[in-house]
Write a protein that holds these residues in place. Sequence first.
Motif, PDB file in Angstrom:
ATOM      1  N   LEU A  45       0.829  -1.205   0.000  1.00  0.00           N
ATOM      2  CA  LEU A  45       0.000   0.000   0.000  1.00  0.00           C
ATOM      3  C   LEU A  45       0.866   1.259   0.000  1.00  0.00           C
ATOM      4  N   LEU A  46       1.872   1.288   0.849  1.00  0.00           N
ATOM      5  CA  LEU A  46       2.734   2.463   0.906  1.00  0.00           C
ATOM      6  C   LEU A  46       3.498   2.660  -0.394  1.00  0.00           C
ATOM      7  N   ASN A  47       3.903   1.574  -1.023  1.00  0.00           N
ATOM      8  CA  ASN A  47       4.657   1.691  -2.269  1.00  0.00           C
ATOM      9  C   ASN A  47       3.794   2.178  -3.437  1.00  0.00           C
ATOM     10  N   THR A  48       2.478   1.984  -3.354  1.00  0.00           N
ATOM     11  CA  THR A  48       1.630   2.493  -4.441  1.00  0.00           C
ATOM     12  C   THR A  48       1.631   4.010  -4.489  1.00  0.00           C
ATOM     13  N   ILE A  49       1.790   4.648  -3.330  1.00  0.00           N
ATOM     14  CA  ILE A  49       1.764   6.117  -3.301  1.00  0.00           C
ATOM     15  C   ILE A  49       3.127   6.713  -2.971  1.00  0.00           C
ATOM     16  N   GLY A  50       4.104   5.863  -2.656  1.00  0.00           N
ATOM     17  CA  GLY A  50       5.414   6.362  -2.254  1.00  0.00           C
ATOM     18  C   GLY A  50       6.038   7.367  -3.207  1.00  0.00           C
ATOM     19  N   PRO A  51       6.003   7.124  -4.527  1.00  0.00           N
ATOM     20  CA  PRO A  51       6.663   8.066  -5.438  1.00  0.00           C
ATOM     21  C   PRO A  51       5.880   9.358  -5.689  1.00  0.00           C
ATOM     22  N   VAL A  52       4.615   9.434  -5.235  1.00  0.00           N
ATOM     23  CA  VAL A  52       3.781  10.562  -5.677  1.00  0.00           C
ATOM     24  C   VAL A  52       3.150  11.366  -4.553  1.00  0.00           C
ATOM     25  N   TRP A  53       3.084  10.843  -3.320  1.00  0.00           N
ATOM     26  CA  TRP A  53       2.274  11.519  -2.311  1.00  0.00           C
ATOM     27  C   TRP A  53       2.788  12.921  -1.998  1.00  0.00           C
ATOM     28  N   ASP A  54       4.113  13.087  -1.912  1.00  0.00           N
ATOM     29  CA  ASP A  54       4.631  14.409  -1.578  1.00  0.00           C
ATOM     30  C   ASP A  54       4.454  15.386  -2.737  1.00  0.00           C
ATOM     31  N   GLY A  55       4.502  14.875  -3.970  1.00  0.00           N
ATOM     32  CA  GLY A  55       4.221  15.733  -5.122  1.00  0.00           C
ATOM     33  C   GLY A  55       2.771  16.194  -5.148  1.00  0.00           C
ATOM     34  N   ASN A  56       1.873  15.327  -4.689  1.00  0.00           N
ATOM     35  CA  ASN A  56       0.461  15.712  -4.637  1.00  0.00           C
ATOM     36  C   ASN A  56       0.233  16.888  -3.698  1.00  0.00           C
ATOM     37  N   PHE A 179      -7.741   3.072  -6.435  1.00  0.00           N
ATOM     38  CA  PHE A 179      -6.345   3.285  -6.836  1.00  0.00           C
ATOM     39  C   PHE A 179      -5.497   2.072  -6.486  1.00  0.00           C
ATOM     40  N   VAL A 180      -5.704   1.524  -5.283  1.00  0.00           N
ATOM     41  CA  VAL A 180      -4.968   0.316  -4.888  1.00  0.00           C
ATOM     42  C   VAL A 180      -5.300  -0.835  -5.831  1.00  0.00           C
ATOM     43  N   ALA A 181      -6.582  -0.992  -6.165  1.00  0.00           N
ATOM     44  CA  ALA A 181      -6.978  -2.052  -7.102  1.00  0.00           C
ATOM     45  C   ALA A 181      -6.330  -1.867  -8.467  1.00  0.00           C
ATOM     46  N   LEU A 182      -6.159  -0.593  -8.859  1.00  0.00           N
ATOM     47  CA  LEU A 182      -5.543  -0.292 -10.154  1.00  0.00           C
ATOM     48  C   LEU A 182      -4.035  -0.542 -10.138  1.00  0.00           C
ATOM     49  N   LYS A 183      -3.399  -0.396  -8.979  1.00  0.00           N
ATOM     50  CA  LYS A 183      -1.945  -0.434  -8.903  1.00  0.00           C
ATOM     51  C   LYS A 183      -1.374  -1.742  -8.387  1.00  0.00           C
ATOM     52  N   THR A 184      -2.230  -2.708  -8.031  1.00  0.00           N
ATOM     53  CA  THR A 184      -1.725  -3.937  -7.418  1.00  0.00           C
ATOM     54  C   THR A 184      -2.177  -5.160  -8.202  1.00  0.00           C
ATOM     55  N   VAL A 185      -1.579  -6.298  -7.834  1.00  0.00           N
ATOM     56  CA  VAL A 185      -1.967  -7.589  -8.393  1.00  0.00           C
ATOM     57  C   VAL A 185      -2.226  -8.556  -7.243  1.00  0.00           C
ATOM     58  N   GLY A 186      -2.938  -9.622  -7.541  1.00  0.00           N
ATOM     59  CA  GLY A 186      -3.164 -10.649  -6.545  1.00  0.00           C
ATOM     60  C   GLY A 186      -4.391 -10.393  -5.694  1.00  0.00           C
ATOM     61  N   ASP A 187      -4.399 -11.022  -4.526  1.00  0.00           N
ATOM     62  CA  ASP A 187      -5.561 -10.978  -3.644  1.00  0.00           C
ATOM     63  C   ASP A 187      -5.871  -9.572  -3.155  1.00  0.00           C
ATOM     64  N   ILE A 188      -4.840  -8.777  -2.892  1.00  0.00           N
ATOM     65  CA  ILE A 188      -5.074  -7.429  -2.376  1.00  0.00           C
ATOM     66  C   ILE A 188      -5.822  -6.573  -3.399  1.00  0.00           C
ATOM     67  N   ARG A 189      -5.584  -6.833  -4.657  1.00  0.00           N
ATOM     68  CA  ARG A 189      -6.289  -6.101  -5.712  1.00  0.00           C
ATOM     69  C   ARG A 189      -7.787  -6.356  -5.640  1.00  0.00           C
TER      70      ARG A 189
END
Length: 330
Positions: A45-56, A179-189
């Motif tokens: 979860l953190l890695n899905t937003i890690g590169p962008v949260w501070d830019g947002n 967003f998590v569903a869009l950015k992940t694979v597997g059960d968490i998606r």
Amino acid sequence: MELTTIWFVLIAVLWTGYLVLEGFDFGVGMLMRLLARDENERRVLLNTIGPVWDGNEVWLIVAGGATFAAFPEWYATLFSAYYVPLFVILVALIVRAVGFEYRHKRPEAQWKRRWDAAIVFGSVVPALLWGVALAGIVHGIPLDADHDFVGSLADLVTPYALLGGLVTLTVFLTHGAFFVALKTVGDIRHRARALGLRWGAVAAVLMLAFVAWTAGRDGDLAVWIAAGVAVATFLAGLAAAGAGREGWAFTGTAFAIAAVAAMLFLALFPDVMPSTLATGTLTTTTAASTPYTLEIMTWVAAAFTPIVIGYQAWSYWVFRRRIGVHHIPS
């Protein structure tokens, strides 16, 4: 078009961009407890937003700076009236940012749980209070003839403002789940999409009540159109999620948030701080800087805004791929 109107529109665009982009990473932050089952999933979860949260968050800083420069009276009245809520939001954003940076500094599970709680707190509080503040501004607050706030905290937390806060809270949570569903694979998606649908049903009811209340009290055709677009795109996003189309689901919630923001700013214009008293209302004209200041700012914005937007779009493109727990190293 007058420069005051141009800058009102630009500030509305900046706030819209902030709510759409920061909205999903607020949602992801709230999902740290609701969705993730173990440490690897929390790291996903953190890695899905890690590169962008501070830019947002840059959108918020620019929106605040633009308001200060273009409409100093608006800025002064806004920050004096909403001092306590804005201070709480600032503290929450700082706690959240520290949580992102510090949770991985030590390996102990208790250490990480505490910072996870900080991230959840720093996501829930702004998601709720931004809606309360924006709806409260549109509703109006007691201002005297000198544009000074003469009410109490209870005047800021009206039923309409509280409903606005619940809308942003639930819509951001839904937006983040998609967003998590869009950015992940597997059960968490799949679990993220299902959770987004459940919370989306709650958010849809609250949004319908809020946009109907807003459009009904204003009565302007443009406000009604924006309200209709907000409901239609949000429902379309839920339908897309139900069909397993996470990209269209996220697009639907993004457009819905943008439409709600447009509705609020359309309902506000030409005022910037309506007063519930007979005097004290600030408009784009009475709150604006000098024409020369606005002219210089317009040239600067025209030169640098496309660069900032282009850079942020490029960063999203670079980090566009899906991730899963199998990408997390031991």
